[in-house]
Design a protein around this motif. Structure first.
Motif, PDB file in Angstrom:
ATOM      1  N   GLY A  36      38.388 -14.789  -4.920  1.00  0.00           N
ATOM      2  CA  GLY A  36      39.022 -13.388  -4.131  1.00  0.00           C
ATOM      3  C   GLY A  36      40.402 -13.972  -4.361  1.00  0.00           C
ATOM      4  N   ALA A  37      40.490 -14.731  -5.410  1.00  0.00           N
ATOM      5  CA  ALA A  37      41.180 -15.645  -5.674  1.00  0.00           C
ATOM      6  C   ALA A  37      42.515 -14.837  -6.679  1.00  0.00           C
ATOM      7  CB  ALA A  37      40.849 -16.867  -6.598  1.00  0.00           C
ATOM      8  N   GLY A  64      33.192 -22.438 -21.353  1.00  0.00           N
ATOM      9  CA  GLY A  64      31.690 -23.036 -20.119  1.00  0.00           C
ATOM     10  C   GLY A  64      33.038 -22.549 -19.414  1.00  0.00           C
ATOM     11  N   ASP A  65      34.766 -22.584 -19.640  1.00  0.00           N
ATOM     12  CA  ASP A  65      35.911 -22.578 -19.089  1.00  0.00           C
ATOM     13  C   ASP A  65      35.652 -20.366 -18.383  1.00  0.00           C
ATOM     14  OD1 ASP A  65      36.367 -24.792 -18.763  1.00  0.00           O
ATOM     15  OD2 ASP A  65      37.870 -24.918 -20.743  1.00  0.00           O
ATOM     16  N   ALA A  66      35.572 -20.031 -19.738  1.00  0.00           N
ATOM     17  CA  ALA A  66      35.825 -18.391 -19.223  1.00  0.00           C
ATOM     18  C   ALA A  66      34.514 -18.319 -18.276  1.00  0.00           C
ATOM     19  CB  ALA A  66      34.994 -17.809 -20.372  1.00  0.00           C
ATOM     20  N   VAL A  67      33.770 -18.738 -17.994  1.00  0.00           N
ATOM     21  CA  VAL A  67      32.810 -18.675 -17.197  1.00  0.00           C
ATOM     22  C   VAL A  67      33.346 -19.384 -15.341  1.00  0.00           C
ATOM     23  CG1 VAL A  67      30.345 -19.111 -16.111  1.00  0.00           C
ATOM     24  CG2 VAL A  67      30.335 -18.548 -18.544  1.00  0.00           C
ATOM     25  N   ARG A  68      33.320 -20.403 -15.504  1.00  0.00           N
ATOM     26  CA  ARG A  68      34.698 -20.748 -14.461  1.00  0.00           C
ATOM     27  C   ARG A  68      34.930 -19.993 -13.972  1.00  0.00           C
ATOM     28  NH1 ARG A  68      36.390 -25.987 -14.153  1.00  0.00           N
ATOM     29  NH2 ARG A  68      37.435 -25.942 -16.312  1.00  0.00           N
ATOM     30  N   LEU A  69      36.406 -19.311 -15.250  1.00  0.00           N
ATOM     31  CA  LEU A  69      37.163 -18.277 -14.587  1.00  0.00           C
ATOM     32  C   LEU A  69      36.795 -17.291 -13.366  1.00  0.00           C
ATOM     33  CD1 LEU A  69      40.368 -17.407 -17.062  1.00  0.00           C
ATOM     34  CD2 LEU A  69      39.182 -16.071 -15.129  1.00  0.00           C
ATOM     35  N   TRP A  70      35.802 -16.536 -14.554  1.00  0.00           N
ATOM     36  CA  TRP A  70      34.831 -15.770 -13.650  1.00  0.00           C
ATOM     37  C   TRP A  70      34.642 -15.733 -12.343  1.00  0.00           C
ATOM     38  CZ3 TRP A  70      29.810 -14.169 -13.071  1.00  0.00           C
ATOM     39  CH2 TRP A  70      29.451 -12.867 -12.651  1.00  0.00           C
ATOM     40  N   LEU A  71      34.052 -16.819 -12.446  1.00  0.00           N
ATOM     41  CA  LEU A  71      33.444 -17.503 -10.932  1.00  0.00           C
ATOM     42  C   LEU A  71      34.273 -17.555  -9.926  1.00  0.00           C
ATOM     43  CD1 LEU A  71      30.443 -20.038 -12.206  1.00  0.00           C
ATOM     44  CD2 LEU A  71      30.193 -17.924 -10.810  1.00  0.00           C
ATOM     45  N   VAL A  72      35.619 -17.659  -9.932  1.00  0.00           N
ATOM     46  CA  VAL A  72      36.664 -18.103  -9.338  1.00  0.00           C
ATOM     47  C   VAL A  72      38.001 -17.274  -9.300  1.00  0.00           C
ATOM     48  CG1 VAL A  72      39.080 -19.303  -8.541  1.00  0.00           C
ATOM     49  CG2 VAL A  72      37.097 -20.561 -10.041  1.00  0.00           C
ATOM     50  N   SER A 130      21.990 -18.836  -8.648  1.00  0.00           N
ATOM     51  CA  SER A 130      22.893 -18.794  -8.061  1.00  0.00           C
ATOM     52  C   SER A 130      22.893 -17.328  -7.665  1.00  0.00           C
ATOM     53  CB  SER A 130      24.240 -19.000  -8.868  1.00  0.00           C
ATOM     54  OG  SER A 130      24.662 -17.994 -10.422  1.00  0.00           O
ATOM     55  N   ALA A 131      23.878 -16.841  -6.709  1.00  0.00           N
ATOM     56  CA  ALA A 131      24.052 -15.544  -6.423  1.00  0.00           C
ATOM     57  C   ALA A 131      25.057 -14.431  -7.502  1.00  0.00           C
ATOM     58  CB  ALA A 131      24.657 -15.714  -5.316  1.00  0.00           C
ATOM     59  N   GLU A 132      25.685 -15.516  -8.284  1.00  0.00           N
ATOM     60  CA  GLU A 132      26.792 -14.217  -9.513  1.00  0.00           C
ATOM     61  C   GLU A 132      25.889 -14.325 -10.042  1.00  0.00           C
ATOM     62  OE1 GLU A 132      28.844 -17.130  -7.020  1.00  0.00           O
ATOM     63  OE2 GLU A 132      27.118 -17.874  -7.901  1.00  0.00           O
ATOM     64  N   LYS A 133      24.589 -14.720 -10.556  1.00  0.00           N
ATOM     65  CA  LYS A 133      23.693 -14.205 -11.660  1.00  0.00           C
ATOM     66  C   LYS A 133      23.779 -12.825 -11.607  1.00  0.00           C
ATOM     67  CE  LYS A 133      20.228 -15.361 -14.278  1.00  0.00           C
ATOM     68  NZ  LYS A 133      19.726 -13.631 -14.183  1.00  0.00           N
ATOM     69  N   GLY A 134      23.442 -12.695 -10.322  1.00  0.00           N
ATOM     70  CA  GLY A 134      22.942 -10.613 -10.463  1.00  0.00           C
ATOM     71  C   GLY A 134      24.049 -10.075 -10.617  1.00  0.00           C
ATOM     72  N   ALA A 135      25.949 -10.385 -10.444  1.00  0.00           N
ATOM     73  CA  ALA A 135      26.994  -9.928 -11.326  1.00  0.00           C
ATOM     74  C   ALA A 135      26.717  -9.797 -12.512  1.00  0.00           C
ATOM     75  CB  ALA A 135      27.116  -9.988 -10.235  1.00  0.00           C
ATOM     76  N   GLY A 136      26.656  -9.928 -13.216  1.00  0.00           N
ATOM     77  CA  GLY A 136      26.778 -10.120 -14.677  1.00  0.00           C
ATOM     78  C   GLY A 136      28.287 -10.781 -15.371  1.00  0.00           C
ATOM     79  N   ARG A 158      29.589 -26.941  -8.008  1.00  0.00           N
ATOM     80  CA  ARG A 158      28.482 -26.138  -8.784  1.00  0.00           C
ATOM     81  C   ARG A 158      28.896 -25.121  -9.783  1.00  0.00           C
ATOM     82  NH1 ARG A 158      26.910 -20.465  -6.808  1.00  0.00           N
ATOM     83  NH2 ARG A 158      28.612 -21.090  -5.593  1.00  0.00           N
ATOM     84  N   TYR A 159      30.439 -24.845  -9.027  1.00  0.00           N
ATOM     85  CA  TYR A 159      30.774 -23.688 -10.506  1.00  0.00           C
ATOM     86  C   TYR A 159      31.255 -24.963 -11.864  1.00  0.00           C
ATOM     87  CZ  TYR A 159      32.516 -20.754  -7.624  1.00  0.00           C
ATOM     88  OH  TYR A 159      32.225 -19.546  -6.094  1.00  0.00           O
ATOM     89  N   ASN A 160      31.169 -26.358 -11.773  1.00  0.00           N
ATOM     90  CA  ASN A 160      31.118 -27.036 -13.065  1.00  0.00           C
ATOM     91  C   ASN A 160      29.619 -27.180 -13.907  1.00  0.00           C
ATOM     92  OD1 ASN A 160      34.056 -27.330 -13.252  1.00  0.00           O
ATOM     93  ND2 ASN A 160      33.279 -29.832 -12.644  1.00  0.00           N
ATOM     94  N   MET A 161      29.323 -27.252 -13.054  1.00  0.00           N
ATOM     95  CA  MET A 161      27.859 -27.047 -13.279  1.00  0.00           C
ATOM     96  C   MET A 161      27.546 -26.444 -14.242  1.00  0.00           C
ATOM     97  SD  MET A 161      26.264 -30.517 -12.655  1.00  0.00           S
ATOM     98  CE  MET A 161      24.315 -29.414 -13.245  1.00  0.00           C
ATOM     99  N   ILE A 162      27.390 -24.952 -13.826  1.00  0.00           N
ATOM    100  CA  ILE A 162      27.192 -23.348 -14.485  1.00  0.00           C
ATOM    101  C   ILE A 162      28.339 -23.717 -15.592  1.00  0.00           C
ATOM    102  CG2 ILE A 162      27.784 -21.525 -14.264  1.00  0.00           C
ATOM    103  CD1 ILE A 162      27.278 -21.200 -11.153  1.00  0.00           C
TER     104      ILE A 162
END
Length: 319
Positions: A108-109, A96-104, A304-310, A78-82
């Motif tokens: 809590g990592a 895309g990598d910056a957004v994946r970084l934020w998602l990971v 995705s639920a993460e979109k609301g966080a911006g 899912r994160y790769n698709m985003i």
């Protein structure tokens, strides 16, 4: 202002390279090719691209586990698709990598573990791509008769291979300052992780297969684009041409590789004795397939639920 200028520069580079790639092209020939597109092959290319994103997610999951940023298969996919969506809307694959970084990080990592997982994943992908090109050089030489093309192929590939091997060697150097000096300590840590992933008896074979699979699927996507316009290029020829093109396209100087890919593929097709017009059309279709998959990734992002966080404007600095 700095980000705006950087984005503007990359848009300009994309436009200039697209102009240089298209200025000598017979647009009537391109129109003729595009008018006979077999949509079935494009649909297959889209499915293969989604499969490529999933294979990449499996590799990233293995690496993330060693970085203390564990992901499930579904979450990594899912994160790769985003990330694929933001690759199409932000400069090169960095967006895309910056957004994946934020998602990971949101799992809590932490920023450091998230950064290490993505940087190591990118480095391993680059090393695998360089090794594929080196292994295929004897056949590439037979395909590319032009001396300038051969020289460019060798220089670009060995530069990438030297960078990859140098990155792996860094993790074995005993100098303590590599682990404490800020400019090197994070790269050194990623190198240590990459060595563990690649040379571990459990993860090594799996990472190798997944890494090679990602790049072979890229060739398959290009082959589908070739078949969709009935261009006279074999899978074997594309296997020699596409990896070097992908290596050059990875340079973060344009938007989603547009311009760089078209110019490079046009030249590569010409060096291989194929029609440059076909190379341009195949590159456009190749980019269009990734754009479609990026659009699907956009739907994943919207839902995705993460979109609301911006998404934050910047990424915190690792110390």
């Amino acid at each position: 202002m700095r980000q705006f200028l950087l984005l503007s520069a990359r848009i300009l580079v994309s436009l200039v390279l697209l102009y240089l790639a298209l200025r000598g092209i017979n647009f009537a020939a391109i129109q003729s090719r595009l008018s006979q597109i077999n949509v079935g092959w494009i649909a297959l290319a889209v499915l293969i691209t989604i499969g490529q994103v999933f294979v990449g997610a499996l590799r990233w999951r293995e690496i993330s586990a060693l970085c203390q940023a564990p992901l499930t298969d579904l979450l990594a996919f899912r994160y790769n698709m985003i990330g694929a969506f933001f690759n199409q809307t932000l400069p090169s694959s960095i967006g895309g990598d910056a957004v994946r970084l934020w998602l990971v990080n949101r799992t809590g990592a932490g920023w450091r573990a998230a950064t290490y997982s993505i940087l190591t994943d990118r480095a391993i992908g680059l090393i695998a791509l360089a090794l594929i090109i080196v292994a295929s050089l004897p056949w590439s030489y037979g395909l590319i008769a032009n001396s300038n093309g051969r020289l460019a192929l060798v220089v670009v590939d060995f530069a990438a291979l030297a960078g990859g091997l140098g990155f792996l060697l860094l993790g074995h150097l005993p100098w303590k300052w590599l682990k404490t000096w800020w400019p090197t300590k994070h790269v050194h840590a990623c190198s240590v992780i990459a060595n563990k992933v690649i040379f571990d008896a459990r993860t090594g074979p799996k990472i190798t297969i997944l890494s090679l699979g990602v790049h072979v699927l890229a060739v398959a996507i290009a082959w589908c684009a070739v078949r969709s316009i009935s261009a006279p290029a074999d899978f074997e020829q594309l296997f020699m041409l596409i990896p070097p093109i992908m290596l050059i396209t990875m340079m973060p100087i344009s938007i989603a590789g547009w311009g760089v890919r078209e110019a490079t593929m046009m030249v590569a097709f010409g060096y291989a004795g194929l029609a440059q017009t076909d190379g341009t059309v195949v590159s456009i279709l190749f980019g269009a397939v990734y754009f479609i998959v990026g659009g699907l990734g956009g739907l994943v992002w919207i839902l995705s639920a993460e979109k609301g966080a911006g998404i934050p404007d910047g990424i915190p600095e690792n110390r």
